[in-house]
Motif scaffolding. Structure first.
Motif, PDB file in Angstrom:
ATOM      1  N   GLN A  34       0.607  -1.118  -0.015  1.00  0.00           N
ATOM      2  CA  GLN A  34      -0.376  -0.184   0.167  1.00  0.00           C
ATOM      3  C   GLN A  34       0.654   0.751   0.076  1.00  0.00           C
ATOM      4  O   GLN A  34       2.303   0.988   0.224  1.00  0.00           O
ATOM      5  CB  GLN A  34      -1.262  -0.102   1.138  1.00  0.00           C
ATOM      6  CG  GLN A  34      -1.804  -1.410   1.548  1.00  0.00           C
ATOM      7  CD  GLN A  34      -3.231  -1.056   2.480  1.00  0.00           C
ATOM      8  OE1 GLN A  34      -2.381  -0.003   2.730  1.00  0.00           O
ATOM      9  NE2 GLN A  34      -3.885  -1.845   2.457  1.00  0.00           N
ATOM     10  N   TRP A  35       0.633   1.954  -0.794  1.00  0.00           N
ATOM     11  CA  TRP A  35       0.991   3.614  -1.021  1.00  0.00           C
ATOM     12  C   TRP A  35       0.160   4.666  -0.092  1.00  0.00           C
ATOM     13  O   TRP A  35      -1.096   4.512  -0.825  1.00  0.00           O
ATOM     14  CB  TRP A  35       1.652   4.200  -2.114  1.00  0.00           C
ATOM     15  CG  TRP A  35       2.909   5.010  -2.370  1.00  0.00           C
ATOM     16  CD1 TRP A  35       2.121   6.172  -2.445  1.00  0.00           C
ATOM     17  CD2 TRP A  35       3.627   5.577  -1.560  1.00  0.00           C
ATOM     18  NE1 TRP A  35       3.090   7.476  -2.344  1.00  0.00           N
ATOM     19  CE2 TRP A  35       4.279   7.054  -2.033  1.00  0.00           C
ATOM     20  CE3 TRP A  35       5.061   4.505  -1.343  1.00  0.00           C
ATOM     21  CZ2 TRP A  35       5.773   6.738  -1.857  1.00  0.00           C
ATOM     22  CZ3 TRP A  35       5.754   4.964  -1.171  1.00  0.00           C
ATOM     23  CH2 TRP A  35       6.565   6.222  -1.242  1.00  0.00           C
ATOM     24  N   GLY A  36       0.497   5.256   1.096  1.00  0.00           N
ATOM     25  CA  GLY A  36      -0.733   6.428   1.149  1.00  0.00           C
ATOM     26  C   GLY A  36      -1.681   6.128   1.953  1.00  0.00           C
ATOM     27  O   GLY A  36      -3.498   6.682   2.075  1.00  0.00           O
ATOM     28  N   PRO A  39      -3.859   1.189  -2.057  1.00  0.00           N
ATOM     29  CA  PRO A  39      -2.817  -0.285  -2.908  1.00  0.00           C
ATOM     30  C   PRO A  39      -2.582   0.338  -4.215  1.00  0.00           C
ATOM     31  O   PRO A  39      -2.347   1.302  -4.717  1.00  0.00           O
ATOM     32  CB  PRO A  39      -4.359  -1.310  -3.634  1.00  0.00           C
ATOM     33  CG  PRO A  39      -5.631  -0.127  -3.639  1.00  0.00           C
ATOM     34  CD  PRO A  39      -5.857   0.687  -3.268  1.00  0.00           C
ATOM     35  N   LEU A  40      -1.357   0.167  -3.881  1.00  0.00           N
ATOM     36  CA  LEU A  40       0.096   0.226  -4.816  1.00  0.00           C
ATOM     37  C   LEU A  40      -0.919   0.516  -6.382  1.00  0.00           C
ATOM     38  O   LEU A  40      -0.544   1.544  -6.884  1.00  0.00           O
ATOM     39  CB  LEU A  40       0.965   0.056  -4.866  1.00  0.00           C
ATOM     40  CG  LEU A  40       2.219   0.066  -5.737  1.00  0.00           C
ATOM     41  CD1 LEU A  40       2.266   1.845  -4.351  1.00  0.00           C
ATOM     42  CD2 LEU A  40       3.721  -0.640  -5.289  1.00  0.00           C
ATOM     43  N   GLY A  41      -1.102  -0.128  -6.968  1.00  0.00           N
ATOM     44  CA  GLY A  41      -1.826  -1.198  -8.218  1.00  0.00           C
ATOM     45  C   GLY A  41      -0.638  -1.189  -9.022  1.00  0.00           C
ATOM     46  O   GLY A  41      -1.151  -1.132 -10.449  1.00  0.00           O
ATOM     47  N   TRP A  42       0.357  -1.130  -8.628  1.00  0.00           N
ATOM     48  CA  TRP A  42       1.864  -1.926  -9.510  1.00  0.00           C
ATOM     49  C   TRP A  42       1.083  -3.654  -9.783  1.00  0.00           C
ATOM     50  O   TRP A  42       0.918  -3.945  -8.858  1.00  0.00           O
ATOM     51  CB  TRP A  42       2.867  -2.290  -9.403  1.00  0.00           C
ATOM     52  CG  TRP A  42       3.129  -0.421  -9.675  1.00  0.00           C
ATOM     53  CD1 TRP A  42       2.320   1.003  -9.501  1.00  0.00           C
ATOM     54  CD2 TRP A  42       3.894   0.007  -8.832  1.00  0.00           C
ATOM     55  NE1 TRP A  42       2.654   2.053  -9.507  1.00  0.00           N
ATOM     56  CE2 TRP A  42       3.887   1.737  -8.830  1.00  0.00           C
ATOM     57  CE3 TRP A  42       5.657  -0.001  -8.659  1.00  0.00           C
ATOM     58  CZ2 TRP A  42       5.072   2.355  -8.665  1.00  0.00           C
ATOM     59  CZ3 TRP A  42       5.990   0.410  -8.037  1.00  0.00           C
ATOM     60  CH2 TRP A  42       6.311   2.095  -8.436  1.00  0.00           C
ATOM     61  N   SER A  43       1.622  -4.158 -11.147  1.00  0.00           N
ATOM     62  CA  SER A  43       2.091  -5.473 -10.980  1.00  0.00           C
ATOM     63  C   SER A  43       3.342  -6.121 -10.718  1.00  0.00           C
ATOM     64  O   SER A  43       3.847  -5.459  -9.923  1.00  0.00           O
ATOM     65  CB  SER A  43       1.859  -5.537 -12.633  1.00  0.00           C
ATOM     66  OG  SER A  43       3.229  -5.922 -13.046  1.00  0.00           O
TER      67      SER A  43
END
Length: 99
Positions: A34-36, A39-43
């Protein structure tokens, strides 16, 4: 010589980044990062790639420091100019020698 020293720094840092990558992602799932607060949303592949290069850059510092501390004082203080073109005060110049 500097290219060889670059290899002395980059190769151990590369191996350290490999080890860090193995250790970190043995216990953490890249899809759960997670970021902030979200979820980070990267592969997975993106997280592995970016984290490897971050680990490599961070590992370069200690490896470079180890090589710097291994150098003799004469290597660190050596004047980079030809003996005939050394400025005044440069180690090894004609003006810095005492009779």
């Amino acid at each position: 010589m500097w290219l060889q020293r670059l290899g002395w720094v980059a190769w151990p840092a590369f191996l350290a980044a490999c080890m860090l990558e193995l250790i970190v992602f043995a216990v953490a799932d890249p899809l759960e990062l997670q970021w902030g607060g979200g979820p980070l949303g990267w592969s997975r592949r993106s997280v592995y790639t970016v984290s490897f290069f971050v680990f490599w850059v961070v590992s370069l510092g200690p490896c470079a420091l180890a090589i710097l501390l291994h150098m003799r004082p004469a290597e660190v203080n050596e004047c980079p100019f030809d003996p005939s073109q050394r400025p005044e005060g440069c180690p090894g110049s004609l003006s810095s020698r005492t009779p």
